[in-house]
Scaffold this motif. Structure first.
Motif, short mmCIF file in Angstrom:
data_model
loop_
_atom_site.label_atom_id
_atom_site.label_comp_id
_atom_site.label_asym_id
_atom_site.label_seq_id
_atom_site.Cartn_x
_atom_site.Cartn_y
_atom_site.Cartn_z
N THR A 71 0.96 -1.17 -0.01
CA THR A 71 0.09 0.00 -0.10
C THR A 71 0.99 1.06 0.05
O THR A 71 1.97 1.21 0.50
CB THR A 71 -0.71 0.11 1.15
OG1 THR A 71 -1.80 0.97 0.97
CG2 THR A 71 -0.24 0.13 2.60
N VAL A 72 0.19 2.15 -0.49
CA VAL A 72 0.85 3.63 -0.30
C VAL A 72 -0.02 4.34 0.77
O VAL A 72 -1.18 4.49 0.36
CB VAL A 72 1.06 4.42 -1.67
CG1 VAL A 72 1.34 5.84 -1.36
CG2 VAL A 72 2.11 3.83 -2.48
N PHE A 73 0.43 4.93 1.76
CA PHE A 73 -0.16 5.77 2.73
C PHE A 73 -0.25 7.24 2.12
O PHE A 73 0.59 7.93 1.80
CB PHE A 73 0.55 5.57 4.12
CG PHE A 73 0.06 4.46 4.88
CD1 PHE A 73 -1.18 4.26 5.62
CD2 PHE A 73 0.72 3.31 4.71
CE1 PHE A 73 -1.17 3.25 6.63
CE2 PHE A 73 0.64 1.98 5.35
CZ PHE A 73 -0.37 2.10 6.08
N ASN A 118 3.81 4.12 -11.26
CA ASN A 118 2.71 4.17 -12.20
C ASN A 118 1.78 2.85 -12.22
O ASN A 118 1.21 2.50 -13.11
CB ASN A 118 3.23 4.41 -13.48
CG ASN A 118 3.40 5.93 -13.76
OD1 ASN A 118 2.75 6.94 -13.37
ND2 ASN A 118 4.57 6.09 -14.49
N GLN A 119 2.08 2.18 -11.07
CA GLN A 119 1.34 0.72 -11.01
C GLN A 119 0.10 1.20 -10.28
O GLN A 119 0.24 1.55 -8.97
CB GLN A 119 2.16 -0.43 -10.49
CG GLN A 119 3.20 -0.76 -11.41
CD GLN A 119 2.88 -1.08 -12.86
OE1 GLN A 119 1.90 -1.95 -13.01
NE2 GLN A 119 3.32 -0.36 -13.83
N PRO A 137 -13.47 13.25 -4.59
CA PRO A 137 -12.68 13.55 -5.81
C PRO A 137 -11.52 12.33 -6.27
O PRO A 137 -11.28 11.97 -7.14
CB PRO A 137 -12.41 14.96 -6.07
CG PRO A 137 -13.64 15.68 -5.14
CD PRO A 137 -13.47 14.72 -3.81
N LEU A 138 -10.88 12.47 -4.91
CA LEU A 138 -9.70 11.62 -5.27
C LEU A 138 -9.95 10.11 -5.21
O LEU A 138 -9.42 9.30 -6.12
CB LEU A 138 -8.74 11.59 -3.97
CG LEU A 138 -7.47 10.67 -3.51
CD1 LEU A 138 -6.68 11.11 -4.54
CD2 LEU A 138 -6.82 11.00 -2.20
N ILE A 139 -10.75 9.60 -4.36
CA ILE A 139 -11.29 8.28 -4.75
C ILE A 139 -11.72 7.83 -5.96
O ILE A 139 -11.43 6.86 -6.68
CB ILE A 139 -12.38 7.89 -3.52
CG1 ILE A 139 -11.78 7.87 -1.94
CG2 ILE A 139 -12.99 6.35 -3.80
CD1 ILE A 139 -12.93 8.12 -0.95
N GLN A 140 -12.55 8.89 -6.44
CA GLN A 140 -13.36 8.69 -8.06
C GLN A 140 -12.38 8.58 -9.06
O GLN A 140 -12.03 7.85 -9.93
CB GLN A 140 -14.13 9.76 -8.20
CG GLN A 140 -15.05 9.56 -9.46
CD GLN A 140 -16.12 10.72 -9.78
OE1 GLN A 140 -16.05 11.91 -9.27
NE2 GLN A 140 -17.09 10.32 -10.86
N GLN A 145 -8.43 4.88 -12.63
CA GLN A 145 -7.33 4.34 -13.07
C GLN A 145 -6.68 3.30 -12.37
O GLN A 145 -5.62 2.91 -12.38
CB GLN A 145 -6.18 5.50 -12.79
CG GLN A 145 -6.96 6.87 -13.29
CD GLN A 145 -5.77 8.22 -13.34
OE1 GLN A 145 -4.29 7.87 -13.40
NE2 GLN A 145 -6.10 9.48 -13.17
N GLY A 146 -7.78 2.40 -11.69
CA GLY A 146 -7.34 1.19 -11.44
C GLY A 146 -6.90 0.94 -10.02
O GLY A 146 -6.51 0.29 -9.36
N PHE A 147 -6.84 2.04 -8.98
CA PHE A 147 -6.47 2.08 -7.69
C PHE A 147 -7.57 1.80 -6.87
O PHE A 147 -8.65 2.05 -7.04
CB PHE A 147 -5.95 3.74 -7.38
CG PHE A 147 -4.63 3.83 -7.86
CD1 PHE A 147 -3.26 3.71 -7.36
CD2 PHE A 147 -4.57 4.53 -9.07
CE1 PHE A 147 -2.20 3.82 -7.92
CE2 PHE A 147 -3.33 4.93 -9.92
CZ PHE A 147 -2.12 4.54 -9.17
#
Length: 213
Positions: A71-73, A118-119, A137-140, A145-147
């Motif tokens: 994960t990235v925090f 970029n993964q 907006p960040l979640i959407q 983009q696949g996150f």
């Protein structure tokens, strides 16, 4: 994913949530002087920005239902609690507000992509209390983009966008934190996460993190 039956959130004793009781019992809670003013928070929101304390990773989730997940925090700045044993005061106490960078969703996601080469990766939203921030907006944008997204919050503030999350970890604070547990607030968070009306899709399964005494 279909949610299971809601967890039992009934406290052992019914807490007194009167202003007097909260003032007396919440020795570690945020005082009026410490909390960023609503005007200040709203000014950032009107700019479409999120207060960011730090973004780091990739690393491995070290606790909870997602233990072991890469994960990235994304740690946001600001919290409505003041736990006596808080280990991230730099993301809680407004004394550090100058270190919190207002960023929009695109800038946050760009930074995450730099860290992940970029993964697509699991993005863990933490704090402070990330539920304070306008994260929809960040979640959407990230999900397009696949996150995937997980949030870690104490369950004191319910948001409609909880239903768009992939994972929701609710971690009510125990008496040792010096804060007052509000079962109604926690129930509202669970209800928000389970509401299909917000997205028209299957909502996430809340992961209750049981507090220690």
């Amino acid at each position: 994913m279909t949610p299971d039956t809601a967890p039992d959130i009934t406290p052992d004793t019914a807490p007194d949530h009167s202003p007097e009781a909260i003032s007396a019992q919440n020795a570690g809670a945020a005082s009026a002087q410490d909390v960023a003013s609503e005007d200040d928070v709203e000014a950032v929101r009107r700019q479409g920005k999120i207060r960011i304390s730090e973004i780091f990773g990739p690393t491995v989730q070290g606790e909870g239902a997602l233990l072991g997940m890469p994960t990235v925090f994304v740690r946001t700045g600001g919290c409505d609690f003041r736990c006596s044993w808080c280990d991230t005061l730099y993301a809680v106490d407004p004394t550090f507000r100058a270190d919190w960078l207002p960023m929009d969703a695109t800038a946050i996601l760009d930074r995450v992509k730099q860290l992940s080469n970029n993964q697509p990766i699991l993005i863990t939203l933490s704090g402070g209390n990330p539920a304070i921030q306008p994260l929809a907006p960040l979640i959407q944008l990230g999900q397009q983009q696949g996150f995937t997204f997980a949030i870690e919050t104490q369950g004191s503030i319910a948001r409609k966008w909880f239903a768009t999350l992939d994972h929701l970890t609710l971690s009510p604070k125990p008496p040792s934190s010096g804060t007052v547990f509000n079962a109604n607030d926690l129930a509202a968070c669970i209800a928000a996460a389970r509401s299909p009306a917000a997205t028209g899709t299957t909502p996430p399964l809340p992961h209750p993190a049981l507090p220690s005494p």
